[in-house]
Design an enzyme around this catalytic site. Structure first.
Site, PDB file in Angstrom:
ATOM      1  N   LYS A   1      -2.584  12.779  27.601  1.00 11.99           N
ATOM      2  CA  LYS A   1      -1.477  13.345  28.371  1.00 11.99           C
ATOM      3  C   LYS A   1      -0.639  12.222  28.995  1.00 11.99           C
ATOM      4  O   LYS A   1      -1.165  11.129  29.261  1.00 11.99           O
ATOM      5  CB  LYS A   1      -2.012  14.267  29.469  1.00 11.99           C
TER       6      LYS A   1
ATOM      7  N   ARG B   1     -10.581  -1.088   7.732  1.00 12.57           N
ATOM      8  CA  ARG B   1      -9.713  -2.045   8.431  1.00 12.57           C
ATOM      9  C   ARG B   1      -9.175  -1.428   9.711  1.00 12.57           C
ATOM     10  O   ARG B   1      -8.901  -2.116  10.683  1.00 12.57           O
ATOM     11  CB  ARG B   1      -8.610  -2.576   7.527  1.00 12.57           C
TER      12      ARG B   1
ATOM     13  N   ASP C   1      -0.582   8.975  20.440  1.00 10.90           N
ATOM     14  CA  ASP C   1      -0.749   9.601  21.750  1.00 10.90           C
ATOM     15  C   ASP C   1      -1.141  11.076  21.639  1.00 10.90           C
ATOM     16  O   ASP C   1      -0.961  11.853  22.577  1.00 10.90           O
ATOM     17  CB  ASP C   1       0.526   9.456  22.588  1.00 10.90           C
TER      18      ASP C   1
ATOM     19  N   LYS D   1       0.860  -1.184   0.000  1.00 15.25           N
ATOM     20  CA  LYS D   1       0.000   0.000   0.000  1.00 15.25           C
ATOM     21  C   LYS D   1       0.894   1.232   0.000  1.00 15.25           C
ATOM     22  O   LYS D   1       1.825   1.329   0.804  1.00 15.25           O
ATOM     23  CB  LYS D   1      -0.930   0.020   1.218  1.00 15.25           C
TER      24      LYS D   1
END
Length: 324
Positions: A236, A115, A232, A72
């Protein structure tokens, strides 16, 4: 396969195949089972970066049991919405495992969206409380939709709390997804309101190397499960440290991202999804555990789904054949 023709599937062609989310989850579970048994070839994806927080990645993988080999070539550009363009775009190319000849090229946008949602649902199958009924969605874009759709196929969801920095996007999400799934969806004014009231939380904003996270300590209730689709970016450090278990989909890929500056405050995952699916590492063990899936998005997932899209497209006579 000896043909010297290649089938091209546009985005509308791929969407017209209408592969159901339950099948996608099942395909991913089998692929991760094989990965956990060491039966998949998949190097960490390299990338180039033409703009800050944008990426273009090459994602190859080979799943021998599924006779699926390919790559991909996918980009993610967070500012594309200003031009009326999608955040994610790209192509998937599959090669015949006997001859190496390419036999299909397809738009990757729909597959990437679904997906990714399926990977969240698969992780939740093993890490969330099975009786979870409430979901918090932070970022009401494509992933906010596909993640909810995938989770709703496995859990008896009664209520969803949705937040987006764009009030218009949030209102559109509430209307469209409540109508599609028949679930009560409530738009909230603050991110905290989407987290504290929910047993499952999905964050799916742009992926940022240097984020300014929002979700703080004690927002996620004990026993809650989170899927950090945006790495992330929303969480925090003090919130991340509260998790009893953080999983990923691939250790090598996580280490690669960390080596180039991501995940500075994120604890190393205790397991990857292949280990969990195979029972090598435990999933949820207690009702009060806080658990998180920080899946990175793997070529394995695309190579599990794309051949089924191709097979059904051929059956339906969808797409355009071209000479190699």
């Amino acid at each position: 396969m000896s043909s010297k023709k290649l089938l091209y599937l546009s985005r509308s062609d791929v969407e017209s195949v209408a592969l159901d989310i339950e099948t996608i989850i099942s395909l991913l579970e089998e692929a991760f089972r094989l990965k956990g048994q060491g039966l998949v070839e998949m190097p960490p994806k390299p990338g180039i970066h033409t703009k800050p927080d944008a990426f273009i990645h090459a994602m190859p993988a080979y799943i021998p049991k599924l006779k699926s080999a390919g790559i991909k070539w996918v980009s993610g550009y967070p500012e594309n919405y200003k031009h009326g363009l999608p955040y994610i775009s790209g192509l998937i190319l599959l090669n015949d495992v006997e001859t190496g000849l390419p036999y299909v090229a397809m738009d990757c946008t729909w597959i990437t969206a679904y997906r990714t949602g399926a990977a969240t649902a698969l992780s939740a199958k093993y890490l969330a409380r099975p009786d979870s009924q409430t979901i918090g969605i932070l970022a009401c874009g494509v992933q906010g939709r596909t993640n909810l759709e995938a989770l709703a196929s496995l859990f008896k969801i009664k209520r969803v709390y949705a937040y987006d920095i764009s009030g218009e996007a949030q209102r559109k999400y509430v209307k469209e997804m409540s109508g599609k799934l028949g679930i009560e969806i409530i738009g909230v004014d603050e991110p905290r309101d989407a987290v504290v009231k929910s047993e499952i939380v999905v964050t799916s904003g742009p992926i940022l190397k240097n984020p300014t996270p929002t979700i703080g300590r004690d927002w996620l209730q004990p026993g809650g499960f989170a899927s950090a689709v945006d790495f992330d970016s929303y969480w925090k450090p003090e919130a991340l440290l509260q998790f009893d278990k953080i999983s990923t989909d691939d250790h090598a890929q996580f280490k690669y991202y960390k080596s180039i500056g991501y995940f500075c405050a994120t604890p190393d995952p205790y397991a990857d999804l292949g280990e969990i699916v195979n029972g090598i590492k435990p999933g949820r063990e207690r009702g009060d555990e806080r658990t998180m899936a920080m899946n990175l998005g793997l070529a394995l997932e695309d190579m599990a789904v794309a051949p089924e899209i191709y097979r059904r497209a051929v059956e339906k006579g969808v797409g355009t054949w071209v000479e190699l």
